[in-house]
Design an enzyme around this catalytic site. Sequence first.
Site, PDB file in Angstrom:
ATOM      1  N   ARG A 182      -6.519   2.553  -6.892  1.00 31.02           N
ATOM      2  CA  ARG A 182      -5.366   1.776  -7.290  1.00 31.02           C
ATOM      3  C   ARG A 182      -5.661   0.277  -7.395  1.00 31.02           C
ATOM      4  O   ARG A 182      -5.095  -0.427  -8.239  1.00 31.02           O
ATOM      5  CB  ARG A 182      -4.287   2.009  -6.231  1.00 31.02           C
ATOM      6  N   CYS A 240       0.419   8.215  -5.639  1.00 26.78           N
ATOM      7  CA  CYS A 240      -0.687   8.587  -4.782  1.00 26.78           C
ATOM      8  C   CYS A 240      -0.082   9.238  -3.558  1.00 26.78           C
ATOM      9  O   CYS A 240       1.138   9.282  -3.412  1.00 26.78           O
ATOM     10  CB  CYS A 240      -1.541   7.382  -4.409  1.00 26.78           C
ATOM     11  N   LYS A 298     -12.805  -3.972   3.266  1.00 22.20           N
ATOM     12  CA  LYS A 298     -12.531  -3.324   1.976  1.00 22.20           C
ATOM     13  C   LYS A 298     -11.444  -4.064   1.210  1.00 22.20           C
ATOM     14  O   LYS A 298     -11.578  -4.343   0.032  1.00 22.20           O
ATOM     15  CB  LYS A 298     -12.092  -1.873   2.205  1.00 22.20           C
ATOM     16  N   ASN A 299     -10.355  -4.383   1.900  1.00 20.93           N
ATOM     17  CA  ASN A 299      -9.217  -4.964   1.187  1.00 20.93           C
ATOM     18  C   ASN A 299      -9.434  -6.421   0.800  1.00 20.93           C
ATOM     19  O   ASN A 299      -8.609  -6.999   0.113  1.00 20.93           O
ATOM     20  CB  ASN A 299      -7.934  -4.830   2.014  1.00 20.93           C
ATOM     21  N   ARG A 341       4.310   3.851  -5.234  1.00 24.10           N
ATOM     22  CA  ARG A 341       3.589   2.583  -5.369  1.00 24.10           C
ATOM     23  C   ARG A 341       3.609   1.985  -6.776  1.00 24.10           C
ATOM     24  O   ARG A 341       2.596   1.965  -7.483  1.00 24.10           O
ATOM     25  CB  ARG A 341       2.137   2.750  -4.884  1.00 24.10           C
ATOM     26  N   PRO A 342       4.757   1.483  -7.195  1.00 20.81           N
ATOM     27  CA  PRO A 342       4.862   0.884  -8.529  1.00 20.81           C
ATOM     28  C   PRO A 342       4.092  -0.436  -8.645  1.00 20.81           C
ATOM     29  O   PRO A 342       3.578  -0.947  -7.654  1.00 20.81           O
ATOM     30  CB  PRO A 342       6.366   0.637  -8.680  1.00 20.81           C
ATOM     31  N   VAL A 343       4.037  -0.984  -9.885  1.00 17.34           N
ATOM     32  CA  VAL A 343       3.363  -2.269 -10.106  1.00 17.34           C
ATOM     33  C   VAL A 343       4.312  -3.275 -10.744  1.00 17.34           C
ATOM     34  O   VAL A 343       3.886  -4.258 -11.331  1.00 17.34           O
ATOM     35  CB  VAL A 343       2.093  -2.122 -10.985  1.00 17.34           C
ATOM     36  N   ASP A 344       5.630  -3.024 -10.610  1.00 15.23           N
ATOM     37  CA  ASP A 344       6.614  -3.911 -11.240  1.00 15.23           C
ATOM     38  C   ASP A 344       6.488  -5.365 -10.776  1.00 15.23           C
ATOM     39  O   ASP A 344       6.667  -6.298 -11.569  1.00 15.23           O
ATOM     40  CB  ASP A 344       8.040  -3.391 -10.963  1.00 15.23           C
ATOM     41  N   ILE A 402       6.581   0.263   5.364  1.00 15.42           N
ATOM     42  CA  ILE A 402       5.940  -0.268   4.150  1.00 15.42           C
ATOM     43  C   ILE A 402       5.857   0.798   3.057  1.00 15.42           C
ATOM     44  O   ILE A 402       6.195   0.542   1.909  1.00 15.42           O
ATOM     45  CB  ILE A 402       4.511  -0.799   4.458  1.00 15.42           C
ATOM     46  N   ARG A 412     -14.166   6.193   1.053  1.00 15.45           N
ATOM     47  CA  ARG A 412     -13.615   5.100   0.245  1.00 15.45           C
ATOM     48  C   ARG A 412     -13.488   3.828   1.073  1.00 15.45           C
ATOM     49  O   ARG A 412     -13.562   2.729   0.524  1.00 15.45           O
ATOM     50  CB  ARG A 412     -12.221   5.473  -0.276  1.00 15.45           C
ATOM     51  N   ASP A 452      -1.812   0.051   7.746  1.00 15.81           N
ATOM     52  CA  ASP A 452      -3.130   0.695   7.714  1.00 15.81           C
ATOM     53  C   ASP A 452      -3.638   1.083   9.101  1.00 15.81           C
ATOM     54  O   ASP A 452      -4.700   1.705   9.221  1.00 15.81           O
ATOM     55  CB  ASP A 452      -4.152  -0.223   7.019  1.00 15.81           C
TER      56      ASP A 452
HETATM   57  C1  UD1 Z   1      -2.580  -3.289   0.062  1.00 19.50           C
HETATM   58  C2  UD1 Z   1      -3.778  -2.664   0.739  1.00 19.50           C
HETATM   59  C3  UD1 Z   1      -3.388  -1.409   1.486  1.00 19.50           C
HETATM   60  C4  UD1 Z   1      -2.250  -1.701   2.451  1.00 19.50           C
HETATM   61  C5  UD1 Z   1      -1.102  -2.403   1.731  1.00 19.50           C
HETATM   62  C6  UD1 Z   1       0.002  -2.853   2.664  1.00 19.50           C
HETATM   63  C7  UD1 Z   1      -5.597  -3.315  -0.705  1.00 19.50           C
HETATM   64  C8  UD1 Z   1      -6.646  -2.912  -1.669  1.00 19.50           C
HETATM   65  N1  UD1 Z   1      -4.789  -2.362  -0.265  1.00 19.50           N
HETATM   66  O1  UD1 Z   1      -2.112  -2.358  -0.908  1.00 19.50           O
HETATM   67  O2  UD1 Z   1      -4.534  -0.935   2.219  1.00 19.50           O
HETATM   68  O3  UD1 Z   1      -1.775  -0.492   3.011  1.00 19.50           O
HETATM   69  O4  UD1 Z   1      -1.581  -3.567   1.039  1.00 19.50           O
HETATM   70  O5  UD1 Z   1      -0.511  -3.680   3.652  1.00 19.50           O
HETATM   71  O6  UD1 Z   1      -5.529  -4.456  -0.293  1.00 19.50           O
HETATM   72  N2  UD1 Z   1       5.417  -2.412  -4.255  1.00 19.50           N
HETATM   73  C9  UD1 Z   1       6.383  -2.361  -5.240  1.00 19.50           C
HETATM   74  N3  UD1 Z   1       6.079  -2.911  -6.467  1.00 19.50           N
HETATM   75  C10 UD1 Z   1       4.875  -3.500  -6.727  1.00 19.50           C
HETATM   76  C11 UD1 Z   1       3.905  -3.544  -5.707  1.00 19.50           C
HETATM   77  C12 UD1 Z   1       4.213  -2.993  -4.475  1.00 19.50           C
HETATM   78  O7  UD1 Z   1       7.472  -1.850  -5.049  1.00 19.50           O
HETATM   79  O8  UD1 Z   1       4.667  -3.964  -7.845  1.00 19.50           O
HETATM   80  C13 UD1 Z   1       5.714  -1.828  -2.934  1.00 19.50           C
HETATM   81  C14 UD1 Z   1       4.770  -0.697  -2.556  1.00 19.50           C
HETATM   82  O9  UD1 Z   1       5.185   0.529  -3.107  1.00 19.50           O
HETATM   83  C15 UD1 Z   1       4.848  -0.718  -1.048  1.00 19.50           C
HETATM   84  C16 UD1 Z   1       5.018  -2.215  -0.744  1.00 19.50           C
HETATM   85  O10 UD1 Z   1       5.457  -2.806  -1.956  1.00 19.50           O
HETATM   86  O11 UD1 Z   1       5.983  -0.026  -0.615  1.00 19.50           O
HETATM   87  C17 UD1 Z   1       3.770  -2.916  -0.265  1.00 19.50           C
HETATM   88  O12 UD1 Z   1       2.720  -2.643  -1.143  1.00 19.50           O
HETATM   89  P1  UD1 Z   1       1.545  -3.692  -1.438  1.00 19.50           P
HETATM   90  O13 UD1 Z   1       1.571  -4.764  -0.404  1.00 19.50           O
HETATM   91  O14 UD1 Z   1       1.628  -4.094  -2.864  1.00 19.50           O
HETATM   92  O15 UD1 Z   1       0.272  -2.800  -1.213  1.00 19.50           O
HETATM   93  P2  UD1 Z   1      -1.089  -2.822  -2.026  1.00 19.50           P
HETATM   94  O16 UD1 Z   1      -1.406  -4.201  -2.458  1.00 19.50           O
HETATM   95  O17 UD1 Z   1      -1.071  -1.745  -3.042  1.00 19.50           O
END
Ligand code: UD1
Length: 419
Positions: free
Chosen positions: A94, A118, A22-23, A123-126, A329, A399, A307
């Site tokens: 997401r 969620c 999936k990922n 889970r921000p996108v900064d 994480i 999902r 995961d």
């Molecule tokens: C991906 C996986 C998810 C897995 C996660 C961690 C996919 C579709 N999903 O999610 O199954 O659990 O990796 O292995 O591949 N963060 C920030 N700012 C950001 C982005 C992330 O602070 O802009 C933080 C998140 O809140 C979290 C950490 O970084 O605490 C790791 O998140 P991230 O590796 O980005 O996870 P995803 O890519 O969303």
Amino acid sequence: MDKIVVTGGVPLEGEVRISGAKNAVLPILCATLLADAPMEIGNVPHLHDVRTTARLLGGLGAGIGHDIEGGIVRVDPRTVDSHLAPYELVRTMRASVLVLGPLLAKHGAAEVSLPGGCAIGSRPVDLHIKALEALGAEIVVEHGFIKARAGRLRGGHVAFEMVSVGATENVLMAATLAEGTTTIDNAAREPEIVDLADCLVAMGARIEGAGTSRIVVQGVDALQGARHDVIADRIETGTFLVAGAITGGHVVATHARPDTLEAVLGKLLEAGADISVEGDRVGVDMRGRRPRAVDIVTEPHPGFPTDMQAQFMALDCIAEGTGTIDERIFENRFMHVNELMRLGADIQIDGHRATVTGIGRLTGAPVMATDLRASASLILAGLVAEGDTTIDRIYHLDRGYERIERKLSGLGARIRRIS
Ligand code: UD1
């Protein structure tokens, strides 16, 4: 709404075929937007999130052909005429934010709804935004949307302050069409990043270092169409191996990638299982034994994957001894704890750490799935609970797991889906 009923007590035996990850498939489908010609993606798992991504790409104007049984998705990105990822889709998945980099690099504009919170944390996108800004994008967040614009992106230096899988993927995709060289430091090293890079390279991208913490991308003017088969799902594999171990059974996962599972296999060994690896097959044998409790600390790859945290917590619930689970994480990924306790589990929570004291047996009860991997842990616990465990809200499961009840039945589990 569908529910799953598991009647516990059967040691699982047999072989299970692992699906595509999936990922990996979600970012790869988004990457098809970068191509100048049709793309064909194989080993695509039959998952709700894949259908959502196909709807997202279709909504952008791409031509989509989905051969579900054959596990193939064909995407023709030449007809893309929109840059909008709407709230209705991003809200349910997401990973939709992964169209941001490709749209920006290929079309110079993207509008993606903010994913928001969620169940497992804010889970921000900064990090995604900052990384794309480093390549010259202008980004504002307003009215609940990330609005990004750029002329041709310029190669740049991105140094992530923390490891993010999604942000690494977004900037990696964007950098393939940027002018000049991009260096990504503190990049995520997950096997899914490597698979995405392999697909991009097949399309003509120039990428080095995927799978290490420094990725270097030389931008090219255009990417071609290609065929790519998605890597095997290491989390699905791990989940079935835990199912074998927790039930005191013998399960072999086929079409898998054992080399992506080192941390998980290490913990299964520590729990007392015999592990066998041969080519794309990986087996767990726990016949006649009760697992020993293990301590888990989740970390970015190659550390233990978040995961798989909930599934190992289920294992610790019935293991001999006491195990601690540290979730490093995500801030709020213990939603399964209360549900496991409804089955009789002995779990104490202190901040990011759970202490699980193994008990001889769990007892079946109605429980509620709260997120994808939490649902898997409830099924695993149900496999060893006395009597029936009924799991509600299993749309979370659909999902991310392809036909999980059929695959488990194939191993002898007493499990059924009811409407
Ligand atoms: C991906 C996986 C998810 C897995 C996660 C961690 C996919 C579709 N999903 O999610 O199954 O659990 O990796 O292995 O591949 N963060 C920030 N700012 C950001 C982005 C992330 O602070 O802009 C933080 C998140 O809140 C979290 C950490 O970084 O605490 C790791 O998140 P991230 O590796 O980005 O996870 P995803 O890519 O969303």
